[in-house]
Write a protein that holds these residues in place. Sequence first.
Motif, PDB file in Angstrom:
ATOM      1  N   ASN A   1      -0.087  15.979 -29.550  1.00 22.57           N
ATOM      2  CA  ASN A   1      -1.535  16.114 -29.686  1.00 22.57           C
ATOM      3  C   ASN A   1      -2.196  16.002 -28.320  1.00 22.57           C
ATOM      4  O   ASN A   1      -1.675  15.340 -27.424  1.00 22.57           O
TER       5      ASN A   1
ATOM      6  N   LYS B   1      -4.793  22.967 -22.939  1.00 25.65           N
ATOM      7  CA  LYS B   1      -4.277  24.301 -23.304  1.00 25.65           C
ATOM      8  C   LYS B   1      -3.584  24.977 -22.132  1.00 25.65           C
ATOM      9  O   LYS B   1      -2.557  25.640 -22.299  1.00 25.65           O
TER      10      LYS B   1
ATOM     11  N   ILE C   1       3.168  24.091 -36.948  1.00 28.16           N
ATOM     12  CA  ILE C   1       1.712  24.107 -37.024  1.00 28.16           C
ATOM     13  C   ILE C   1       1.194  23.997 -35.597  1.00 28.16           C
ATOM     14  O   ILE C   1       1.483  23.024 -34.901  1.00 28.16           O
TER      15      ILE C   1
ATOM     16  N   SER D   1      -2.402  24.212 -33.417  1.00 26.35           N
ATOM     17  CA  SER D   1      -3.850  24.319 -33.472  1.00 26.35           C
ATOM     18  C   SER D   1      -4.399  24.237 -32.067  1.00 26.35           C
ATOM     19  O   SER D   1      -3.868  23.521 -31.219  1.00 26.35           O
ATOM     20  N   ILE D   2      -5.456  24.997 -31.830  1.00 29.76           N
ATOM     21  CA  ILE D   2      -6.117  25.018 -30.531  1.00 29.76           C
ATOM     22  C   ILE D   2      -7.581  24.678 -30.767  1.00 29.76           C
ATOM     23  O   ILE D   2      -8.278  25.392 -31.486  1.00 29.76           O
ATOM     24  N   ASP D   3      -8.019  23.574 -30.191  1.00 29.10           N
ATOM     25  CA  ASP D   3      -9.399  23.122 -30.352  1.00 29.10           C
ATOM     26  C   ASP D   3     -10.191  23.523 -29.113  1.00 29.10           C
ATOM     27  O   ASP D   3      -9.988  22.977 -28.035  1.00 29.10           O
TER      28      ASP D   3
ATOM     29  N   SER E   1     -10.236  22.978 -23.664  1.00 25.51           N
ATOM     30  CA  SER E   1      -9.470  23.294 -24.881  1.00 25.51           C
ATOM     31  C   SER E   1      -8.172  22.504 -24.899  1.00 25.51           C
ATOM     32  O   SER E   1      -7.493  22.389 -23.881  1.00 25.51           O
TER      33      SER E   1
ATOM     34  N   CYS F   1      -4.450  21.626 -27.245  1.00 23.67           N
ATOM     35  CA  CYS F   1      -3.518  22.112 -28.256  1.00 23.67           C
ATOM     36  C   CYS F   1      -2.865  20.944 -28.967  1.00 23.67           C
ATOM     37  O   CYS F   1      -2.667  19.873 -28.382  1.00 23.67           O
TER      38      CYS F   1
ATOM     39  N   ASP G   1      -5.113  32.499 -28.744  1.00 25.03           N
ATOM     40  CA  ASP G   1      -5.897  31.497 -29.479  1.00 25.03           C
ATOM     41  C   ASP G   1      -5.656  31.560 -30.979  1.00 25.03           C
ATOM     42  O   ASP G   1      -6.574  31.387 -31.777  1.00 25.03           O
TER      43      ASP G   1
ATOM     44  N   ASN H   1      -4.048  30.269 -34.545  1.00 24.27           N
ATOM     45  CA  ASN H   1      -3.722  29.025 -35.207  1.00 24.27           C
ATOM     46  C   ASN H   1      -2.837  29.341 -36.409  1.00 24.27           C
ATOM     47  O   ASN H   1      -3.324  29.444 -37.529  1.00 24.27           O
TER      48      ASN H   1
END
Length: 153
Positions: free
Chosen positions: A53, A57, A106, A108-110, A116, A118, A150, A152
Amino acid sequence: MVAQFPVEITTPAKTLTPQIKIDVRTFNEGIARSSEPGMQRDYRMCAVDIVINNVNKNLAVATFSRIFAYAQSLANNDINPTANTNLSAVETGANLLQAKPNTGIILSIDSTESISVCALTLSISNLRLDYMDEYFNSTLTYLTNAIASDLNP
């Protein structure tokens, strides 16, 4: 009266301390050969769980690459049972059904903050160690493309 301009609200950047959890378990498993019914050969298998977590990025691909290399070295270390079981190439006629891992990926890119980040959750079970390098390389290629786009998945 003094003119007031809209104040730009800035949110603080996320803390960039990655959280990494890696769990690697290896075991020997007898797999029957399809060319010789009833004959089994022990193969060294592994299960890998990786949870990452809060990785910048821009650093994600290099981080994932290092973590995969570390997980592979854990799976091949001297602490695990029957080292070097699979030194020879995969033989023709081996049952490859159990060699294909059950996986869950899984990514995810916030991008809601100024930096940003990942998050990756990767879970693999029943992967033959002689396929691990190939599997990690193809997974890293997939993740690289997903991060660049980008996505997800």
